[in-house]
Design a protein around this motif. Structure first.
Motif, short mmCIF file in Angstrom:
data_model
loop_
_atom_site.label_atom_id
_atom_site.label_comp_id
_atom_site.label_asym_id
_atom_site.label_seq_id
_atom_site.Cartn_x
_atom_site.Cartn_y
_atom_site.Cartn_z
N LYS A 66 3.10 2.37 9.55
CA LYS A 66 2.64 1.40 8.68
C LYS A 66 2.05 0.30 9.39
N VAL A 67 2.44 -0.19 10.67
CA VAL A 67 1.50 -1.15 11.50
C VAL A 67 0.10 -0.58 11.72
N LEU A 68 -0.03 0.54 11.92
CA LEU A 68 -1.03 1.15 12.59
C LEU A 68 -2.07 1.48 11.33
N ALA A 69 -1.51 1.65 10.29
CA ALA A 69 -2.37 1.62 9.06
C ALA A 69 -2.94 0.39 8.76
N ALA A 70 -2.49 -0.71 8.82
CA ALA A 70 -2.90 -2.10 8.64
C ALA A 70 -3.96 -2.29 9.46
N VAL A 71 -3.83 -1.88 11.03
CA VAL A 71 -4.74 -2.14 11.87
C VAL A 71 -6.05 -1.58 11.72
N ASP A 72 -5.92 -0.23 11.23
CA ASP A 72 -7.15 0.77 10.66
C ASP A 72 -7.76 0.11 9.55
N ASP A 73 -7.22 -0.48 8.49
CA ASP A 73 -7.75 -0.90 7.36
C ASP A 73 -8.55 -2.11 7.49
N GLU A 74 -10.03 -1.85 7.61
CA GLU A 74 -10.83 -2.87 7.57
C GLU A 74 -10.98 -3.91 6.63
N GLY A 75 -10.32 -3.65 5.41
CA GLY A 75 -10.37 -4.46 4.16
C GLY A 75 -9.40 -5.45 4.36
N LEU A 76 -8.43 -5.36 5.33
CA LEU A 76 -7.33 -6.39 5.44
C LEU A 76 -7.82 -7.34 6.67
N ASP A 77 -7.76 -8.70 6.44
CA ASP A 77 -8.16 -9.82 7.43
C ASP A 77 -7.10 -9.77 8.40
N MET A 78 -7.26 -10.50 9.49
CA MET A 78 -6.44 -10.36 10.98
C MET A 78 -5.22 -11.04 10.59
N HIS A 79 -5.04 -12.06 9.60
CA HIS A 79 -3.79 -12.83 9.40
C HIS A 79 -2.70 -11.63 8.88
N THR A 80 -3.48 -10.81 7.92
CA THR A 80 -2.55 -9.77 7.33
C THR A 80 -2.20 -8.59 7.98
N VAL A 81 -2.85 -8.46 9.04
CA VAL A 81 -2.78 -7.26 9.79
C VAL A 81 -1.45 -7.72 10.87
N LEU A 82 -1.76 -9.05 11.40
CA LEU A 82 -0.64 -9.46 12.26
C LEU A 82 0.62 -9.55 11.65
N GLY A 83 0.37 -10.20 10.31
CA GLY A 83 1.82 -10.24 9.39
C GLY A 83 2.38 -9.29 9.39
N THR A 84 1.69 -7.95 9.21
CA THR A 84 2.33 -6.54 9.04
C THR A 84 3.04 -6.26 10.34
N ALA A 85 2.51 -6.43 11.21
CA ALA A 85 3.47 -6.19 12.61
C ALA A 85 4.59 -7.32 12.83
N HIS A 86 4.40 -8.49 12.42
CA HIS A 86 5.35 -9.76 12.84
C HIS A 86 6.32 -9.33 11.81
N TYR A 87 6.31 -8.88 10.54
CA TYR A 87 7.21 -8.47 9.63
C TYR A 87 8.05 -7.29 10.09
N ALA A 88 7.37 -6.37 10.55
CA ALA A 88 8.28 -5.16 10.98
C ALA A 88 9.14 -5.38 12.23
N LEU A 89 8.77 -6.32 13.07
CA LEU A 89 9.70 -6.68 14.05
C LEU A 89 10.91 -7.39 13.47
#
Length: 216
Positions: A66-89
């Motif tokens: 799920k985190v990697l999918a967010a990293v690869d999704d160019e439509g997501l801004d950096m805040h959302t990408v970092l948030g995906t990882a942060h929430y996963a932790l």
């Protein structure tokens, strides 16, 4: 580089790299023949991120995907990408919507966050973590006052802004930024907890000098 060289560069065994390839966690290399593929720096960065999520973050494969999918999704801004990882932790806390005490503790946590002016999504796992801690202290007869909560909030914000934010390479590849976030969140969290326990021991020694442990 060949897969053996990728393994040497990242300290990830070849069989493990092949497993990540099969699972779709690592993108395939550039096929140069029927039995050979070439890998680049992007694969090195991706393997470093996978290792950080797996070994430091202790995330299951499904969460890593799920985190990697967010990293690869160019439509997501950096805040959302970092948030995906942060929430996963975040450790799981089961909200108890039917518990009046829980609802009151959650409302107190939400009020504090609002008063601080922090921009936090309603579904942030840390809201429930804070509510659970407040509820536990209440039930133990040691309620956390608003003053104490604000003191901890101020210390947390100062630590993050002074020691963590500037370390994350926002201008670089997304993998590097997420890797840094994972390491900082987990490892610096451990450092803070260890330093706090050491401080508690030192303060105890100052208060009860006669009972302080002696260094051999």
């Amino acid at each position: 580089m060949r897969i053996s060289q990728l393994s040497a560069a990242t300290d990830v065994p070849v069989p493990t790299i092949k497993y990540y390839l099969r699972e779709g966690l690592l993108p395939p290399g550039e096929q140069t023949s029927a039995t050979r593929a070439e890998y680049g720096e992007g694969h090195v960065r991706r393997l470093r991120l996978i290792r950080a999520l797996l070994e430091v973050g202790r995330l299951p494969i499904a969460a890593i995907r799920k985190v990697l999918a967010a990293v690869d999704d160019e439509g997501l801004d950096m805040h959302t990408v970092l948030g995906t990882a942060h929430y996963a932790l975040a450790p799981g806390v089961e909200p108890r919507s039917g518990d009046e005490d829980w609802r009151r503790a959650r409302a107190e946590a939400d009020r504090l966050i609002g008063d601080l002016g922090w921009r936090i999504t309603p579904l942030a796992p840390a809201r429930d973590e804070l509510a659970q801690a407040v509820l536990t202290l209440d039930r133990l007869g040691m309620p956390a006052t608003d003053e104490k909560l604000r003191s901890y909030a101020g210390a947390a914000l100062r630590l993050v802004t002074e020691n963590e934010t500037g370390v994350i390479p926002f201008a670089g590849p997304r993998e590097s930024a997420v890797e840094a976030l994972v390491v900082l969140t987990v490892v610096y969290g451990r450092i803070f907890d260890a330093m706090r326990r050491l401080a508690q021991e030192s303060v105890s020694a100052d208060l009860f000098e006669a009972g302080a442990p002696r260094t051999p």
